[in-house]
Motif scaffolding. Structure first.
Motif, mmCIF file in Angstrom:
data_model
loop_
_atom_site.group_PDB
_atom_site.id
_atom_site.type_symbol
_atom_site.label_atom_id
_atom_site.label_comp_id
_atom_site.label_asym_id
_atom_site.label_seq_id
_atom_site.Cartn_x
_atom_site.Cartn_y
_atom_site.Cartn_z
ATOM 1 N N SER A 1 -144.042 -41.032 -5.414
ATOM 2 C CA SER A 1 -142.696 -41.569 -5.180
ATOM 3 C C SER A 1 -142.463 -42.905 -5.860
ATOM 4 N N ASP A 2 -143.510 -43.533 -6.382
ATOM 5 C CA ASP A 2 -143.359 -44.810 -7.065
ATOM 6 C C ASP A 2 -144.438 -44.909 -8.136
ATOM 7 N N PHE A 3 -144.460 -46.019 -8.854
ATOM 8 C CA PHE A 3 -145.395 -46.149 -9.970
ATOM 9 C C PHE A 3 -146.847 -46.025 -9.524
ATOM 10 N N LEU A 4 -147.217 -46.702 -8.443
ATOM 11 C CA LEU A 4 -148.608 -46.665 -7.998
ATOM 12 C C LEU A 4 -149.039 -45.255 -7.606
ATOM 13 N N SER A 5 -148.193 -44.565 -6.858
ATOM 14 C CA SER A 5 -148.573 -43.212 -6.444
ATOM 15 C C SER A 5 -148.632 -42.272 -7.641
ATOM 16 N N GLN A 6 -147.787 -42.489 -8.642
ATOM 17 C CA GLN A 6 -147.847 -41.683 -9.859
ATOM 18 C C GLN A 6 -149.152 -41.922 -10.606
ATOM 19 N N VAL A 7 -149.544 -43.201 -10.720
ATOM 20 C CA VAL A 7 -150.799 -43.528 -11.402
ATOM 21 C C VAL A 7 -151.974 -42.884 -10.687
ATOM 22 N N VAL A 8 -152.028 -43.044 -9.366
ATOM 23 C CA VAL A 8 -153.168 -42.520 -8.611
ATOM 24 C C VAL A 8 -153.223 -41.002 -8.689
ATOM 25 N N SER A 9 -152.091 -40.342 -8.580
ATOM 26 C CA SER A 9 -152.071 -38.876 -8.633
ATOM 27 C C SER A 9 -152.576 -38.369 -9.979
#
Length: 299
Positions: free
Chosen positions: A137-145
């Motif tokens: 849902s945001d940049f951090l969660s995109q990076v981690v996924s």
């Protein structure tokens, strides 16, 4: 045991290295510039990520690989160029780790790949465990996924270490969080309702070794204390430990103005519980926020 660490010179990597050496293990660091690397006792330096490097030639017989490599999230504003480097550095290093593993005649028994509780997005209401699957849902969660997806398919047992806020002496996030209190003007950041899922560096190190030795542990593992708390309560505890007031709030708009998109790291959070570690009977040395902060902040 022979353990290879990518990103060994960072806060977490240094602490893991010290513990492994203390227990008599052989440690090698994967580094871009082995020739100029400062000698750290008995650490072996192996060059990688440069054209022509073949680190696999020196990694036969390695028992475990720990991948902590990636550009720092907190070393500058998240410009489009920095966001690209944050993501690509993680994906590139992880892809190279997989290539190395595939090329080895004798595979290591486990890959422990860094990740973060940012996977879960942000929430002030929901509590997350490893069972939760969420859409970025945001940049951090995109990076981690994307980072975790890249770590899949290594062909060996893989542990995705979802780190919370790691507390330690002199490094990590805590010194910056404690500095306003030491200067006498500490207070709540933003609303104060955001959740801090924290863990002491000594428990991080112990949990890494625990996961290394527990063949039943694989996939995502939350590296957090069983007792997350709000940012307001966390700040109040810092003030209490240091004997300093907690009274001067930092409004959200000011933090956003100062940090830009990176302000999400201070103004948002999530309650994340270490369900897999607890169910595997891992014993935390520091489950109390106050005890942890005393250990990190007091002489």
């Amino acid at each position: 045991m022979k353990v290879a660490i990518a990103g060994g010179s960072g806060f977490i990597g240094e602490a893991i290295t010290d513990e492994l050496l203390k227990h008599g293990h052989q440690v090698c660091w994967l580094t871009r510039d082995a020739a100029s690397a400062a000698n750290k006792r008995n650490v072996e330096y192996i060059q990688w990520l440069n054209e022509g490097d073949q680190p696999e030639n020196r990694l036969e017989g390695v028992n475990a690989i720990i991948n902590l490599a990636g550009e720092s999230l907190s070393s500058g504003r998240w410009t489009p160029a920095r966001k690209s480097r944050i993501l690509e550095s993680r994906l590139h290093a992880t892809a190279e780790i997989k290539r190395i593993i595939r090329s080895l005649s004798h595979k290591p028994s486990v890959l422990l790949n860094a990740s973060a509780v940012g996977y879960y997005g942000t929430s002030t209401r929901q509590t997350f465990t490893e069972e939760h699957q969420v859409q970025p849902s945001d940049f951090l969660s995109q990076v981690v996924s994307q980072w975790e997806a890249e770590a899949d398919g290594a062909g060996i047992r893989t542990v995705l270490m979802r780190f919370g806020v790691v507390l330690g002496q002199g490094e990590g996030a805590l010194p910056r969080m404690a500095l306003p209190y030491k200067l006498g003007f500490g207070g709540t950041l933003g609303s104060g309702r955001q959740i801090v899922s924290w863990i002491h560096i000594r428990d991080v190190v112990r949990a890494v070794l625990f996961c290394m030795e527990q063949p039943s542990l694989q996939g995502p593992v939350n590296f957090t204390s069983p007792k997350p708390l709000t940012m307001k309560a966390f700040g109040q505890t810092i003030g209490k430990v240091l004997g300093k007031p907690h009274y001067l709030p930092a409004p959200a708009f000011a933090i956003k103005l100062l940090l830009g998109e990176m302000s999400v790291m201070a103004l948002e959070g999530q309650a994340v519980l270490p369900q897999k570690l607890v169910e595997s009977c891992f014993e935390f040395l520091f489950s109390s926020p106050e005890a942890s902060l005393k250990d990190c902040l007091l002489p």
